[in-house]
Structures are given as C-alpha cells and as structure tokens.
Scaffold this motif. Sequence first.
Motif, short mmCIF file in Angstrom:
data_model
loop_
_atom_site.label_atom_id
_atom_site.label_comp_id
_atom_site.label_asym_id
_atom_site.label_seq_id
_atom_site.Cartn_x
_atom_site.Cartn_y
_atom_site.Cartn_z
N LEU A 107 0.78 -1.14 0.03
CA LEU A 107 -0.20 0.04 -0.10
C LEU A 107 0.57 1.17 0.17
CD1 LEU A 107 -2.66 1.24 0.30
CD2 LEU A 107 -2.49 0.90 3.00
N VAL A 108 0.63 2.09 -0.85
CA VAL A 108 1.25 3.42 -0.88
C VAL A 108 0.19 4.60 -0.86
CG1 VAL A 108 2.90 5.14 -2.00
CG2 VAL A 108 3.09 2.57 -2.28
N VAL A 109 0.24 5.44 0.11
CA VAL A 109 -0.69 6.31 0.25
C VAL A 109 -0.11 7.90 0.29
CG1 VAL A 109 -2.27 7.42 2.33
CG2 VAL A 109 -2.10 5.04 2.23
N ALA A 110 -0.81 8.79 -0.21
CA ALA A 110 -0.44 10.07 -0.30
C ALA A 110 -1.34 10.88 0.56
CB ALA A 110 -0.53 10.77 -1.79
N ALA A 111 -0.71 11.45 1.75
CA ALA A 111 -1.38 12.06 2.69
C ALA A 111 -0.78 13.43 3.26
CB ALA A 111 -1.54 11.11 3.84
N GLY A 183 0.93 12.76 -4.35
CA GLY A 183 -0.05 11.58 -5.26
C GLY A 183 0.78 11.17 -6.33
N VAL A 184 1.39 12.02 -7.02
CA VAL A 184 2.25 11.70 -8.30
C VAL A 184 3.27 10.58 -7.77
CG1 VAL A 184 3.64 12.35 -10.18
CG2 VAL A 184 2.14 14.04 -9.33
N ASP A 185 4.03 10.84 -6.81
CA ASP A 185 5.10 9.94 -6.59
C ASP A 185 4.71 8.62 -5.99
OD1 ASP A 185 7.56 10.62 -6.86
OD2 ASP A 185 7.97 11.49 -5.08
N ALA A 186 3.36 8.62 -5.51
CA ALA A 186 2.63 7.33 -5.24
C ALA A 186 2.34 6.35 -6.47
CB ALA A 186 1.50 7.56 -4.27
N GLY A 206 -5.27 8.07 -2.24
CA GLY A 206 -5.09 9.20 -0.81
C GLY A 206 -6.43 9.74 -0.79
N SER A 207 -6.36 10.41 0.50
CA SER A 207 -7.86 11.30 0.89
C SER A 207 -7.46 12.52 1.34
CB SER A 207 -8.69 10.28 1.77
OG SER A 207 -7.81 10.25 2.98
N TYR A 208 -8.46 13.23 1.16
CA TYR A 208 -8.59 14.79 1.83
C TYR A 208 -10.06 15.26 2.20
CZ TYR A 208 -7.10 19.46 2.00
OH TYR A 208 -6.70 20.95 2.43
N ASN A 209 -9.78 15.79 3.41
CA ASN A 209 -11.06 16.54 3.88
C ASN A 209 -10.89 17.95 3.65
OD1 ASN A 209 -13.39 17.10 5.44
ND2 ASN A 209 -12.33 17.05 7.51
N ALA A 210 -11.46 18.61 2.97
CA ALA A 210 -11.46 20.02 2.73
C ALA A 210 -12.16 20.92 3.95
CB ALA A 210 -11.82 20.34 1.40
N GLU A 211 -13.20 20.33 4.33
CA GLU A 211 -14.09 20.89 5.26
C GLU A 211 -13.67 21.17 6.62
OE1 GLU A 211 -18.03 18.86 4.00
OE2 GLU A 211 -16.65 17.70 3.08
N ARG A 212 -12.88 22.01 6.79
CA ARG A 212 -12.04 22.19 8.01
C ARG A 212 -11.67 23.71 8.20
NH1 ARG A 212 -7.34 18.33 6.98
NH2 ARG A 212 -6.34 19.32 8.63
N PRO A 213 -11.92 24.35 8.98
CA PRO A 213 -11.61 25.79 9.29
C PRO A 213 -10.01 26.02 9.29
CG PRO A 213 -12.35 25.21 11.27
CD PRO A 213 -12.68 23.72 10.25
N HIS A 342 -10.34 20.94 -5.83
CA HIS A 342 -8.86 20.66 -5.54
C HIS A 342 -8.64 19.85 -4.36
CE1 HIS A 342 -4.80 20.84 -6.29
NE2 HIS A 342 -4.35 21.35 -5.49
N PRO A 343 -8.35 18.50 -4.37
CA PRO A 343 -8.17 17.72 -3.11
C PRO A 343 -6.67 17.63 -2.78
CG PRO A 343 -8.48 16.20 -4.98
CD PRO A 343 -8.50 17.57 -5.72
N MET A 344 -5.63 18.52 -3.13
CA MET A 344 -4.32 18.17 -2.90
C MET A 344 -3.76 17.08 -3.32
SD MET A 344 -4.24 21.36 -1.65
CE MET A 344 -2.40 21.36 -0.93
N GLU A 345 -3.39 16.22 -2.30
CA GLU A 345 -2.70 15.03 -2.40
C GLU A 345 -3.54 13.96 -3.35
OE1 GLU A 345 -1.24 17.10 1.36
OE2 GLU A 345 -3.09 16.41 0.66
#
Length: 386
Positions: A107-111, A183-186, A206-213, A342-345
Amino acid sequence: MSRPQARDVQARDVVVTGIGLVSCAGEGIETHLNAFASQAPPRTDAETFAPYPVHPVAPVSLDAQIPKKSDQRQMEAWQRLGVYAAGLALDSAGVKEDAGFKSALPLVVAAGGGERDYAVDGAILTGLRGTNDPGAFLNERLLNDLRPTLFLAQLSNLLAGNISIVHGVTGASRTFMGEESSGVDALRIGHARIASGQVETMMVGGSYNAERPDVMVVHEMGGYLLKTAYRPVFERGAEGTGGFVLGSAAAFLVLEAAEHAAARGAKALARLMPVANDRVARAPGSVSASLTRLIGEAGIERPDVVLSGATGLTELAAEELAGLHAALPGARIRATGDMIGHPMEVAAPFGAALAAALCAAGSAAEVAVTSVGHRRGEGVIRVVRI
C-alpha cells in the motif's frame, strides 16, 4: 535543478484492476463517469467557510465499507473517506473477500499532515493571551491535551494503518507527504515496483478532507484560495490571481502486473504507463517547459483527453495551458477541479483513476493526466485502453 523521473521500467505491463472514488460528485466509477459527461458545476458550499467556497463530499453510508462503529469513531473525516474509497477499490478489483490477496498487497498512501485538533489549538491560543507565564501554560496544556499519538493532529500514516485494520490489507505500506507531488510519486513508485518485478500488486491512493477551518487558514495565509463564487478552473483569472476551491475526496487504485491479473481472471480496466515527474525552481515559463518535457518523456502524442489537476491559480493555470498547447496542440483539456474541486494529495490519483475508468468504459483510448503543485512539483501520467 530539474530532476525528471520517468524511467524505462516497462519490463512488465501494469494494469488497473480496481478503482475506488469518493467526492462531492458521489461515490463509485459510474457516478464519476456521469459527472465527467454532464459537465455540470460541482456541488458547492459557499456558506460554511464564507467567503471561501468548498466542495463538500456527498453523503456516504460508512457502514458499507467500515462496518464497526468503533472504527468509524476513532477516525477523523479524512481517514474515513480514505478507508471507504480503499474498500470500494478492493470491491472493484474483486478481492474484498480474498484474504490471501490482501495479505500480500502493498500500500502506498499520499497524505497531508493529518487533521489538527483545532478546538485544542484555539483554546491554547486563547489561553496564552491571558496568562502571566505562557511557557508553563503551554507545557501544561500540551501535557493534558495531546492525543494518544503525542501530536496535536492525526498522524499521516494512520490512514494506511486503518486501511490495514479495517480491510486486512497487511502488505508493506508507505505514506508519502508533499502535497500534490506526493500523489504523483505514489503512482510512480507503485508502477515502477510492479513493472520491475519487485511486487505483483499494489494499492495506491489518498484522501483529503477540505471541510475544516484550519486548512482554510493555512491556504489563505499563502493567498491560494478563491474568494468569489465558484467559477471553472481555467476561467478564474478575470478577477485577479484566481485561486483554488478545496474539495473533499478520496481515490484508490488497485494495480497489478498484467500476468498476475490474467492468472486470477481479473478484468484489467486500463494500462498504466511509467509516470513522469519533475520538480523545478519556479520561474516564469518553468512549469510550461517542465510539462512539455514530461509529456515527451511519457510518450504522449495524441490523447483523447487531458485531465488536468490545475489548482485554479491564474498564473500556474496559464503556464500549464501554454505547455499543453505547445506539446499537444488541439488536445481536449478538462480540469478535474471542475468536477471535484482541488483535493491536494488526491489530485493525481483521482485523475489516474478517472482516466482508467474512461478507458474501461470505451470513452477514450488514451488519457493524459497532469498534476502541477500549487507550490512545487509537476507530474504527467499516461493511461491507455487495454
């Protein structure tokens, strides 16, 4: 200094056999293919973090992929999204119940940096203003308020850990950090290890939560966020520097050596080619030149569509378009940010997963995917129909 990373590692074909996607568009392959075809504006929340719009994840039934409520409770939102998407990918690959396959699945995760406990952050900052001994106050709060992970945030490698716990994916795992470049490197590492014969299978994503102040504050400090109503990624320059609209999303792909997939009777959705990436010192024209070079290294000539992970920052978007038009004149270009934000990683894994889905559906014979980091890193991914 330029460091092109494409290598001749195509000793074995690498195929995509599983895809898991979650975003503001919904979940699953068909949902995202429909979102791509419709070209409708993505689901947007302009109120919660005003003046910054955000693309919130569509509601999902967590029980379907994370059956234990205790597991759900101990994860933050970005981990729940990632574990859910990983489960979808395993289902798609037909290995959800195959303990032997999963036990050998690396498993390779981008975080990112994990979700901070911003309630504690706020309490500490507020308390510091009213104390006569800030050092002692800070030490006391850190001793009493730290999570069990000894950090005021969820550690980045907890996503890989929870995928292992919930789904039984117990092969070696790696967690890459570094925003869009991770994400590219993964993908690059996942492909290279299979193509070279080091491993037979790999799950990447990978995963990304954008709903954060807190992430709004971090990115606004750099001046990266769009402050007006949502507009398509390549149409944000009219009012200044543009900016990105963050989107909550997760994407995972199950990769296999073609022979391995055939031996177990798995359907190969698409073929993943060697991934080209670079990291150049940003200067006028550098991104355009880098993309032009990487497209050549990746062997891309006439793709049916280019899936761009452009952030929406005006100057970067203009440079990316210039590079794409120079290297691939007349190419059809579609920004994934117009589907999920845009979900970053997750930008590169999502683009690769959608590219594979388009190929599997017969909508494209070849898809090029680009990822240009908002601060650093460029990548190009080529996906072709089987």
